[in-house]
Design an enzyme around this catalytic site. Structure first.
Site, PDB file in Angstrom:
ATOM      1  N   SER A  67      39.431  43.976  27.661  1.00 50.85           N
ATOM      2  CA  SER A  67      39.812  44.764  28.840  1.00 50.85           C
ATOM      3  C   SER A  67      41.171  45.412  28.610  1.00 50.85           C
ATOM      4  CB  SER A  67      39.891  43.860  30.070  1.00 50.85           C
ATOM      5  OG  SER A  67      40.469  44.593  31.129  1.00 50.85           O
ATOM      6  N   HIS A  97      36.272  47.469  27.819  1.00 56.89           N
ATOM      7  CA  HIS A  97      36.174  47.296  29.273  1.00 56.89           C
ATOM      8  C   HIS A  97      37.313  48.053  29.954  1.00 56.89           C
ATOM      9  CE1 HIS A  97      34.716  45.102  32.817  1.00 56.89           C
ATOM     10  NE2 HIS A  97      35.983  44.929  33.162  1.00 56.89           N
ATOM     11  N   ASP A 112      38.987  48.954  33.589  1.00 53.84           N
ATOM     12  CA  ASP A 112      39.072  48.528  34.988  1.00 53.84           C
ATOM     13  C   ASP A 112      39.674  49.618  35.860  1.00 53.84           C
ATOM     14  OD1 ASP A 112      38.140  45.773  35.013  1.00 53.84           O
ATOM     15  OD2 ASP A 112      39.878  45.338  33.745  1.00 53.84           O
ATOM     16  N   MET A 157      40.811  50.558  39.664  1.00 55.78           N
ATOM     17  CA  MET A 157      41.157  49.943  40.954  1.00 55.78           C
ATOM     18  C   MET A 157      41.754  50.997  41.874  1.00 55.78           C
ATOM     19  SD  MET A 157      43.025  46.585  39.475  1.00 55.78           S
ATOM     20  CE  MET A 157      42.244  45.529  38.248  1.00 55.78           C
ATOM     21  N   HIS A 202      34.313  49.447  34.888  1.00 60.25           N
ATOM     22  CA  HIS A 202      34.163  48.518  36.015  1.00 60.25           C
ATOM     23  C   HIS A 202      34.897  49.126  37.202  1.00 60.25           C
ATOM     24  CE1 HIS A 202      35.375  44.245  37.649  1.00 60.25           C
ATOM     25  NE2 HIS A 202      34.556  44.870  38.455  1.00 60.25           N
ATOM     26  N   MET A 256      36.253  49.026  40.655  1.00 63.16           N
ATOM     27  CA  MET A 256      36.671  48.204  41.795  1.00 63.16           C
ATOM     28  C   MET A 256      37.179  49.163  42.852  1.00 63.16           C
ATOM     29  SD  MET A 256      38.385  45.214  39.545  1.00 63.16           S
ATOM     30  CE  MET A 256      38.399  46.257  38.104  1.00 63.16           C
ATOM     31  N   MET A 299      32.161  38.162  38.575  1.00 58.51           N
ATOM     32  CA  MET A 299      33.622  38.013  38.584  1.00 58.51           C
ATOM     33  C   MET A 299      33.974  36.530  38.601  1.00 58.51           C
ATOM     34  SD  MET A 299      35.209  40.941  38.400  1.00 58.51           S
ATOM     35  CE  MET A 299      36.770  40.047  38.369  1.00 58.51           C
ATOM     36  N   GLY A 312      41.280  42.417  40.804  1.00 62.60           N
ATOM     37  CA  GLY A 312      42.521  43.097  41.165  1.00 62.60           C
ATOM     38  C   GLY A 312      43.625  42.923  40.136  1.00 62.60           C
ATOM     39  N   PHE A 313      43.584  41.810  39.423  1.00 59.43           N
ATOM     40  CA  PHE A 313      44.680  41.529  38.485  1.00 59.43           C
ATOM     41  C   PHE A 313      44.149  40.815  37.250  1.00 59.43           C
ATOM     42  CE2 PHE A 313      46.242  41.565  42.806  1.00 59.43           C
ATOM     43  CZ  PHE A 313      47.309  42.453  42.725  1.00 59.43           C
ATOM     44  N   ASP A 346      33.745  38.201  33.812  1.00 57.59           N
ATOM     45  CA  ASP A 346      35.008  38.927  33.800  1.00 57.59           C
ATOM     46  C   ASP A 346      36.062  38.160  34.592  1.00 57.59           C
ATOM     47  OD1 ASP A 346      36.992  40.833  33.754  1.00 57.59           O
ATOM     48  OD2 ASP A 346      35.904  42.312  34.958  1.00 57.59           O
TER      49      ASP A 346
HETATM   50  C1  DX5 Z   1      40.222  41.861  37.036  1.00 55.28           C
HETATM   51  C2  DX5 Z   1      39.557  42.771  36.034  1.00 55.28           C
HETATM   52  C3  DX5 Z   1      39.405  42.149  34.704  1.00 55.28           C
HETATM   53  C4  DX5 Z   1      40.705  41.822  34.014  1.00 55.28           C
HETATM   54  C5  DX5 Z   1      40.463  40.581  33.195  1.00 55.28           C
HETATM   55  O1  DX5 Z   1      40.135  42.405  38.289  1.00 55.28           O
HETATM   56  O2  DX5 Z   1      38.238  43.138  36.474  1.00 55.28           O
HETATM   57  O3  DX5 Z   1      38.584  42.939  33.835  1.00 55.28           O
HETATM   58  O4  DX5 Z   1      41.172  42.848  33.187  1.00 55.28           O
HETATM   59  O5  DX5 Z   1      41.675  40.146  32.696  1.00 55.28           O
HETATM   60  P1  DX5 Z   1      41.883  38.653  32.154  1.00 55.28           P
HETATM   61  O6  DX5 Z   1      40.908  38.472  31.015  1.00 55.28           O
HETATM   62  O7  DX5 Z   1      43.293  38.645  31.746  1.00 55.28           O
HETATM   63  O8  DX5 Z   1      41.565  37.713  33.290  1.00 55.28           O
HETATM   64 ZN    ZN Z   2      36.876  44.139  34.940  1.00 57.11          ZN
END
Ligand code: DX5
Ligand code: ZN
Length: 221
Positions: free
Chosen positions: A8, A33, A35, A37, A66, A68, A137, A142-143, A175
């Site tokens: 990611s 990946h 992300d 947001m 992905h 969000m 998830m 979010g983080f 994830d």
């Molecule tokens: C979280 C994201 C993830 C995130 C995973 O909201 O969807 O894809 O980047 O990060 P790690 O592997 O650090 O938990």
């Molecule tokens: Zn993700």
């Protein structure tokens, strides 16, 4: 089939994004990946189309996007145009999920649906045959860098059972908080795509961390 690894880039160094994409290109990773947001569906804002386009320009592997974001229908075509190969939307963010999934498929992308930690797998009963991928998830989205929620194992087992009859080629992606400590157990439960942010990019040797995740199930195989 060997499981897939999707680093990611949320955990990448954005000041050195090209370097980090090249690292992924040369590694054993399968997908990248990405992300997205919106600050509404999740309490954080990541990045938008220009960054996705820049990643695409440098990437030799499929972009696993992905979303969000609330009401993702508004932006599906824009993400396709920016370079998305897979597009995953959240179950909780779509009023007409069946329409959304088919809109993604009509653009020749793999279509995925993501479930938040509190959303039961059973709610997918009437959509599972239509999707290419389900993203479970394993943290609240979010983080990056959050702690893995152990109830995820049970959800993966349940989803794998549902998929056995309804959609045997379904990708089951996990994830959040994934790394060497839980990768083997996730694969044993039925996951075949592991997303990894911090466990790759905060490692001293990110390429080696990806290789280790790729070998994760060898001792339990
Ligand atoms: C979280 C994201 C993830 C995130 C995973 O909201 O969807 O894809 O980047 O990060 P790690 O592997 O650090 O938990
Ligand atoms: Zn993700």
């Amino acid at each position: 089939m060997k499981h897939l690894i999707a680093p990611s880039i949320l955990a990448a160094d954005f000041a050195n994004l090209q370097r980090d994409i090249e690292m992924i290109n040369e590694s054993q990773a399968d997908w990248i990946h990405v992300d997205i947001m919106d600050g509404l569906f999740v309490p954080n804002i990541s990045f938008g189309f220009p960054v996705v386009e820049a990643v695409k320009k440098n990437a030799t592997k499929p972009l696993d996007v992905h979303l969000m974001i609330n009401d993702p229908d508004r932006y599906l075509q824009a993400f396709k145009n920016a370079g998305a190969d897979n597009i995953t939307v959240h179950y909780e963010a779509c009023t007409h999920l069946h329409r959304t999934i088919h809109a993604i498929k009509d653009m020749d992308c793999l279509a995925g649906v993501a479930l938040n930690p509190h959303t039961p797998v059973a709610l997918l009963e009437d959509i599972i045959a239509d999707v290419d991928l389900v993203l479970i998830m394993s943290v609240n989205p979010g983080f990056g860098g959050q702690r893995f929620i152990a109830n995820t194992y049970r959800k993966i087992v349940q989803l794998k059972q549902m998929a056995a009859s309804a959609n045997p080629t379904l990708h089951i992606e996990v994830d959040g908080g994934v790394g060497s400590a839980n990768a083997a157990q996730l694969i044993a439960a039925g996951a075949n795509v592991l997303v990894a942010g911090n466990s790759v990019f905060a490692a001293e040797d990110p390429t080696g961390a990806i290789a280790a995740l790729k070998r994760a199930n060898e001792s339990v195989a």
